[in-house]
Design an enzyme around this catalytic site. Structure first.
Site, mmCIF file in Angstrom:
data_model
loop_
_atom_site.group_PDB
_atom_site.id
_atom_site.type_symbol
_atom_site.label_atom_id
_atom_site.label_comp_id
_atom_site.label_asym_id
_atom_site.label_seq_id
_atom_site.Cartn_x
_atom_site.Cartn_y
_atom_site.Cartn_z
ATOM 1 N N LYS A 79 0.841 -1.208 0.000
ATOM 2 C CA LYS A 79 0.000 0.000 0.000
ATOM 3 C C LYS A 79 0.873 1.255 0.000
ATOM 4 C CE LYS A 79 -1.200 2.247 3.458
ATOM 5 N NZ LYS A 79 -1.663 2.812 4.734
ATOM 6 N N CYS A 110 -25.214 3.580 8.053
ATOM 7 C CA CYS A 110 -25.957 3.175 6.854
ATOM 8 C C CYS A 110 -27.177 4.058 6.621
ATOM 9 C CB CYS A 110 -26.379 1.704 6.975
ATOM 10 S SG CYS A 110 -24.975 0.580 7.162
ATOM 11 N N CYS A 126 -26.223 6.841 4.487
ATOM 12 C CA CYS A 126 -25.422 6.471 3.321
ATOM 13 C C CYS A 126 -26.293 6.402 2.069
ATOM 14 C CB CYS A 126 -24.748 5.114 3.557
ATOM 15 S SG CYS A 126 -23.734 4.562 2.172
ATOM 16 N N CYS A 137 -26.477 -1.458 -1.164
ATOM 17 C CA CYS A 137 -25.396 -2.149 -0.456
ATOM 18 C C CYS A 137 -25.871 -3.461 0.156
ATOM 19 C CB CYS A 137 -24.846 -1.238 0.641
ATOM 20 S SG CYS A 137 -23.546 -2.028 1.629
HETATM 21 S S1 SF4 Z 1 -21.550 1.273 2.079
HETATM 22 FE FE1 SF4 Z 1 -23.058 -0.188 2.945
HETATM 23 S S2 SF4 Z 1 -22.207 -0.777 4.952
HETATM 24 FE FE2 SF4 Z 1 -21.131 1.103 4.297
HETATM 25 S S3 SF4 Z 1 -22.300 2.796 5.232
HETATM 26 FE FE3 SF4 Z 1 -23.105 2.500 3.146
HETATM 27 S S4 SF4 Z 1 -24.856 1.109 3.396
HETATM 28 FE FE4 SF4 Z 1 -23.636 0.964 5.277
#
Ligand code: SF4
Length: 303
Positions: free
Chosen positions: A211, A288, A291, A297
């Site tokens: 990395k 989430c 999000c 997701c």
């Molecule tokens: S990408 Fe998926 S796990 Fe991550 S915050 Fe968004 S909904 Fe939640």
């Protein structure tokens, strides 16, 4: 003395190549634990198994088929469903660029007034300090080192005890003192105080992992050599099922992502996902509800 540290976003970085090419003192650039549990989860074990799409891409006829009008063999390339929309959503959520990594990431911690060769060394050193360490802690350690004048020679002239006090409390600081000294000696003896310009040579240095090497190539040399995968990138891409199968290590994740993610996006992924992981897709209790990818997701409802 207060040493200003570089504040250049990774996406704008063109690398500190001027000195090595005989150019001027270009003040270019730098920037860029959970997961084990998620890494061990099988994608198959989650409730919301994703469907995947297959993309058909260009192909070549085998030597025996060329010119004979035979139907060439098509090679399907796997890519995760909805990845483009998920990526667009993450870009939207990251549009303010206000995550710790955006200001304090290892690639921002250098002295822009130093010669490019020295800046590249400072970038590598900040990357070495950053593993298993919060950006704020890395930035603090780098500030203390920069104030004293951070070069290969200055580090080699600093005794281990003093160096340890300067970088404490970065993670694994005792080991890092040893690695920094060893790497600095190699750079002085074999690279005239500069850092190598290839991943193979960088990972051969004590304390430098893949990395760090890919980030150093991008930030210091302006070359995208691969996807820099840390714990954030590893965790988030597994949650989004951006790997065909669940992966157990960041290196496994890097290989899996590079199989399908368009190369022009490789340089963007680390900074984008690290900040997303710091602010929204947290290691424990990801946000989430806030999000934009919640509906897309497969891991959202299982967390
Ligand atoms: S990408 Fe998926 S796990 Fe991550 S915050 Fe968004 S909904 Fe939640």
């Amino acid at each position: 003395m207060n040493v200003a540290m570089g504040m250049v976003t990774r996406s704008r970085s063109r690398g500190l190549v001027a000195a090595s090419q005989g150019g001027g003192e270009e003040p270019a650039p730098p920037r860029s634990r959970e997961v084990a549990a998620e890494g061990r989860k099988s994608h198959r074990s989650l409730k919301h198994q994703r469907k995947t799409e297959r993309l058909h891409v260009a192909y070549e006829a085998s030597s025996g088929e060329k010119g004979e009008g035979a139907e060439p063999l098509k090679v399907p390339i796997w890519a995760p469903q909805d990845w483009q929309q998920q990526l667009a959503n993450i870009r939207t959520m990251r549009s303010k660029k206000d995550a710790p990594v955006d200001q304090l990431g290892a690639e921002h911690c250098y002295d822009p007034s130093a010669p490019p060769k020295v800046q590249r060394y400072q970038v590598l050193l900040s990357l070495m300090l950053s593993s298993q360490t919060k950006d704020q802690v890395t930035a603090g350690a780098m500030q203390r080192l920069l104030i004293r004048g951070l070069t290969v020679d200055s580090i080699l002239q600093t005794d281990d005890s003093t160096l340890g006090k300067l970088i404490y409390p970065v993670g694994f600081w005792k080991s890092k003192v040893k690695f920094i000294k060893q790497t600095s000696a190699i750079l002085q003896q074999h690279y005239d105080g500069d850092i190598p310009a290839s991943v193979a040579e960088l990972v051969a240095l004590p304390g430098v992992g893949p990395k760090m090497a890919h980030l150093a190539m991008a930030v210091a040399w302006g070359t995208v050599s691969g996807i820099a995968v840390d714990t954030h990138v590893h965790r988030i891409t597994n949650r989004l099922r951006w790997t065909k199968r669940a992966t157990k290590t960041p290196e496994e994740t890097r290989t899996a992502l590079e199989e399908w993610l368009p190369r022009e996006l490789w340089g963007e992924i680390n900074g984008l996902l690290v900040g997303f992981g710091q602010q929204t897709c947290l290691p424990v209790h990801p946000r989430c509800q806030a999000c934009l990818n919640q509906a897309l997701c497969p891991a959202a409802q299982g967390l």
